[in-house]
Design a protein around this motif. Sequence first.
Motif, PDB file in Angstrom:
ATOM      1  N   HIS A  87      28.708 112.151  90.152  1.00  0.00           N
ATOM      2  CA  HIS A  87      29.132 110.752  90.286  1.00  0.00           C
ATOM      3  C   HIS A  87      29.123 110.332  91.756  1.00  0.00           C
ATOM      4  O   HIS A  87      28.661 109.226  92.093  1.00  0.00           O
ATOM      5  N   TYR A  96      22.126 106.254  86.202  1.00  0.00           N
ATOM      6  CA  TYR A  96      23.288 107.135  86.224  1.00  0.00           C
ATOM      7  C   TYR A  96      24.033 107.095  84.896  1.00  0.00           C
ATOM      8  O   TYR A  96      24.316 108.139  84.286  1.00  0.00           O
ATOM      9  N   ASN A  97      24.360 105.917  84.427  1.00  0.00           N
ATOM     10  CA  ASN A  97      25.118 105.797  83.175  1.00  0.00           C
ATOM     11  C   ASN A  97      24.328 106.346  81.991  1.00  0.00           C
ATOM     12  O   ASN A  97      24.898 107.007  81.106  1.00  0.00           O
ATOM     13  N   PHE A  98      23.036 106.092  81.975  1.00  0.00           N
ATOM     14  CA  PHE A  98      22.179 106.605  80.911  1.00  0.00           C
ATOM     15  C   PHE A  98      22.260 108.127  80.842  1.00  0.00           C
ATOM     16  O   PHE A  98      22.468 108.710  79.768  1.00  0.00           O
ATOM     17  N   ILE A 100      24.464 110.271  82.449  1.00  0.00           N
ATOM     18  CA  ILE A 100      25.793 110.871  82.372  1.00  0.00           C
ATOM     19  C   ILE A 100      26.340 110.799  80.950  1.00  0.00           C
ATOM     20  O   ILE A 100      27.102 111.679  80.505  1.00  0.00           O
ATOM     21  N   GLN A 101      25.961 109.784  80.198  1.00  0.00           N
ATOM     22  CA  GLN A 101      26.394 109.698  78.800  1.00  0.00           C
ATOM     23  C   GLN A 101      25.776 110.799  77.946  1.00  0.00           C
ATOM     24  O   GLN A 101      26.346 111.209  76.934  1.00  0.00           O
ATOM     25  N   LYS A 102      24.610 111.280  78.356  1.00  0.00           N
ATOM     26  CA  LYS A 102      23.973 112.394  77.664  1.00  0.00           C
ATOM     27  C   LYS A 102      24.619 113.731  78.044  1.00  0.00           C
ATOM     28  O   LYS A 102      24.750 114.636  77.208  1.00  0.00           O
ATOM     29  N   LEU A 104      27.756 114.186  79.541  1.00  0.00           N
ATOM     30  CA  LEU A 104      29.214 114.243  79.440  1.00  0.00           C
ATOM     31  C   LEU A 104      29.712 115.057  78.248  1.00  0.00           C
ATOM     32  O   LEU A 104      30.610 115.903  78.407  1.00  0.00           O
ATOM     33  N   PRO A 105      29.151 114.867  77.038  1.00  0.00           N
ATOM     34  CA  PRO A 105      29.648 115.655  75.902  1.00  0.00           C
ATOM     35  C   PRO A 105      29.462 117.162  76.093  1.00  0.00           C
ATOM     36  O   PRO A 105      30.227 117.958  75.536  1.00  0.00           O
ATOM     37  N   GLU A 108      32.122 118.401  78.747  1.00  0.00           N
ATOM     38  CA  GLU A 108      33.492 118.293  78.257  1.00  0.00           C
ATOM     39  C   GLU A 108      33.833 119.331  77.190  1.00  0.00           C
ATOM     40  O   GLU A 108      34.989 119.442  76.784  1.00  0.00           O
ATOM     41  N   THR A 124      19.013 119.076  76.066  1.00  0.00           N
ATOM     42  CA  THR A 124      19.285 117.644  76.229  1.00  0.00           C
ATOM     43  C   THR A 124      18.310 117.009  77.218  1.00  0.00           C
ATOM     44  O   THR A 124      17.765 115.926  76.967  1.00  0.00           O
TER      45      THR A 124
END
Length: 226
Positions: A87, A96-98, A100-102, A104-105, A108, A124
């Motif tokens: 980040h 970035y958002n595209f 990081i959404q891939k 992040l799961p 986490e 991924t």
Amino acid sequence: MRVAAHQPNYLPWTGFFHKMANCDVFVILDNVQFPRRDFCNRTRIKSPRGAYWLTLPVVRGAFEQKINETRLFEPDTNLPRHLKTLHHFYARAPFYNFLIQKLLPIYEQSWEYLLPFNLALIKTLAAILGITTPLVLASSLGEPPAGKSERLIYLCQQLGADTYLSGRGAVAYNDPVAFAAAGLKLEYQSFTPPVYPQGYGIFIPNLSIVDLIMYHGSASQRFLCT
């Protein structure tokens, strides 16, 4: 059928995915010795001060410790730290958002071992790039003989391959005579690392594929055709 093989690197560079895209089966060398100071648990990304090593601490075992035996060290602390680093350096990147959404799961989840974590990331990232090449764990193909070329020949034979696609860095230790004797064609990867807009500063080559995707999203695939 063309087979390629590689260690399961952490957030690999573009050449890793170029090789994957140019074979019929991609073997993950999970049952080889864990390499010290290599790319299985670290990668390079871009920072305002230049290339930055993003390193996953691991639990060090015996010298002969294999990749698939390697545990992550304090993953509940270090994985969130890596997300914060991504980040910090890429928050203003257009994709970035595209990306990081891939990712992040995956970050986490609760992970104990390095191998499944890296595999989840590799799969991924390959999907984002439109790469559908099947991945096979070397450990699922039985115990290979000793020797680097002998190991690769064995893997090819187990998969029914007629061609092995090697990275150029292996020229020094591949045994072309042994491959020929086994009836296998030995080919070398032809790949020029792409030069692409990175958003700021001078271009830094040979970074993680994450850098490319941060700036070009799914269109990153076209840069792997070089």
